[in-house]
Scaffold this motif. Structure first.
Motif, short mmCIF file in Angstrom:
data_model
loop_
_atom_site.label_atom_id
_atom_site.label_comp_id
_atom_site.label_asym_id
_atom_site.label_seq_id
_atom_site.Cartn_x
_atom_site.Cartn_y
_atom_site.Cartn_z
N ASN A 1 6.86 -60.28 -0.80
CA ASN A 1 7.68 -60.01 -1.98
C ASN A 1 8.60 -61.21 -2.23
OD1 ASN A 1 9.46 -58.96 -3.88
ND2 ASN A 1 9.50 -56.94 -2.93
N PRO A 2 8.62 -61.74 -3.46
CA PRO A 2 9.42 -62.95 -3.72
C PRO A 2 10.90 -62.78 -3.38
CG PRO A 2 8.05 -62.39 -5.62
CD PRO A 2 7.88 -61.29 -4.64
N ASN B 1 16.71 -58.78 -7.78
CA ASN B 1 15.36 -59.36 -7.98
C ASN B 1 15.43 -60.55 -8.91
OD1 ASN B 1 13.78 -57.54 -6.49
ND2 ASN B 1 13.90 -56.04 -8.13
N ARG C 1 14.57 -64.62 -8.32
CA ARG C 1 13.68 -65.44 -9.14
C ARG C 1 14.43 -66.65 -9.69
NH1 ARG C 1 11.81 -61.08 -7.57
NH2 ARG C 1 9.80 -60.23 -8.24
N ASP D 1 3.79 -58.89 -11.88
CA ASP D 1 4.97 -58.77 -11.01
C ASP D 1 6.20 -58.23 -11.75
OD1 ASP D 1 6.29 -58.92 -8.53
OD2 ASP D 1 7.18 -60.83 -9.08
N GLY E 1 7.80 -55.83 -9.55
CA GLY E 1 8.63 -56.49 -8.54
C GLY E 1 9.99 -56.88 -9.08
N ILE F 1 8.14 -52.87 -4.17
CA ILE F 1 6.84 -53.12 -4.81
C ILE F 1 6.84 -54.52 -5.41
CG2 ILE F 1 7.58 -52.08 -7.01
CD1 ILE F 1 4.73 -51.02 -7.37
N TYR F 2 5.69 -55.15 -5.44
CA TYR F 2 5.55 -56.42 -6.14
C TYR F 2 4.08 -56.67 -6.40
CZ TYR F 2 4.27 -58.37 -1.60
OH TYR F 2 3.66 -58.60 -0.41
#
Lengths: 285, 94
Positions: free
Chosen positions: A8-9, A34, A38, B68, B71, B79-80
């Protein structure tokens, strides 16, 4: 398959041992994290030169969950701490990640003065219209008529228009999004991380446990649908017109992006002028 | 200009397929991923996770585009999606 290599990023940015976090189901704070992950990736900043400072509250927990140099300060004092951090080590990119109650209420004075002086920090304010962690009291952002634990018949105090407050105090970058606009938040955060000066991003987020429940507005998902339906993107709109009504239309966008010398720059310039070679300024250790 | 109807181009061969990863025990069942999935390939599963929530499940194996967005939305980092290149697709095009 790549099953084992995929990650997962956001994962490298989290203190995984502290998961699951304490945020309620349907809370929007995790969504903003999130986006922050990013944005850090896109900004290509070296992560050991990024620091996150939070105050007290639900959003204040971000500093504890993010796997960067981070500090969880006392209530309302995230901005003074971040100012000190930035002045003592100008190489750092300092992000203040906190809620509306912390930044605008108890830390309101710090907020306007940091914007006035154009301290080079990036302020991310997750606005859920209420004091979440302390039990749903009226905040300076609670819309007129909204019910809170300390306003059982609805709030009768005029709320702050945060982008207007930020711009009129002197912020050089001002944007507002809702938790629904994830790509826009990530983009704005990237721009703010790269920008020099006091940058402010307001993100409206659901508080399903206190704000939405007390006002009978459903859960987090219902609020996200409301954001989707009632948000209007107006980049460059005058911040004067950005007041929020209870469940009314929400104007989102990037409103201010200007250049102004930062506190560090004006200080260096003045001291160099007055003290000439007696002034050392900050040097790389 | 504008008078000739444009000839429809043949559909491009997909260069990648989407794959979605779900960490069931982190999910708190908010439903953001299911609601905002652009190709709508996620559903609420019948099963319970460790904390008693219903995590999402992939309903359509081939529908995921790996964008994504799940995500980005997931507040619980549960989740992604990723894009996996399809073997030969790039070579075919060149």
């Amino acid at each position: 398959m790549g099953m084992t290599t995929a990650v997962n990023p956001v994962e490298p940015l989290l203190r995984s041992e502290r998961m699951p976090h304490l945020w309620c189901p349907g809370c929007g704070i995790g969504t903003t994290v999130n986006c922050f992950a990013r944005a850090l990736e896109r900004s290509k900043l070296p992560l050991d030169k990024v620091a996150v400072v939070s105050g007290i509250g639900c959003t204040g927990r971000v500093a504890g969950y993010i796997n960067l140099d981070s500090f969880h300060t006392t209530h309302g004092r995230a901005i003074p701490f971040a100012t000190g951090l930035k002045l003592a080590n100008p190489d750092l990119t300092v992000a203040v990640y906190s809620g509306d109650g912390d930044l605008i209420s108890i830390g309101g004075n710090h907020f306007i003065h940091a914007a006035r002086r154009n301290v080079d920090i990036k302020v991310i304010c997750v606005n859920n219209f209420i004091y979440g962690m302390t039990g749903g009291q009226v905040a300076p952002t609670t819309p007129l008529g909204a019910v809170a634990t300390t306003a059982p018949y609805g709030s009768f105090e005029r709320p702050f228009n945060l982008p207007f407050l930020a711009e009129s105090s002197g912020a050089v970058y001002v944007a507002r999004w809702t938790a629904y606009h994830v790509q826009h938040i990530a983009h704005s955060m990237t721009e703010a991380l790269r920008k020099k000066g006091f940058s402010f991003i307001e993100i409206l987020a659901p508080c399903p446990t206190l704000y939405q429940r007390r006002n009978k507005l459903g859960d987090g998902l219902d609020t996200m649908r409301y954001y989707k339906e009632r948000s209007v993107i107006k980049n460059g709109a005058s911040t004067r017109d950005l007041d929020l009504d209870f469940q009314g239309e929400i104007t989102v966008g990037k409103f201010v992006d200007v250049e102004r010398p930062t506190l560090q720059e004006t200080m260096d310039r003045l001291y160099r002028q007055r003290l000439e070679d007696r002034y050392f300024g900050w040097r790389q250790p | 200009m504008g008078t000739n109807a444009t000839v429809a181009k043949p559909p491009k061969a997909a260069k990648f397929r989407g794959e979605v990863f779900i960490n069931n025990d982190r999910c708190k069942g908010c439903g953001f991923c299911i609601e905002f999935c652009p190709p709508k390939v996620l559903v609420t599963s019948e099963k319970y996770n460790r904390h008693g929530y219903h995590p999402p499940a992939l309903a359509n194996e081939t529908g995921c585009t790996g964008c994504d967005l799940c995500g980005l939305y997931c507040p619980d980092f549960a989740i992604y999606g990723i894009r996996v290149p399809i073997e030969g697709a790039v070579a075919q095009r060149a």
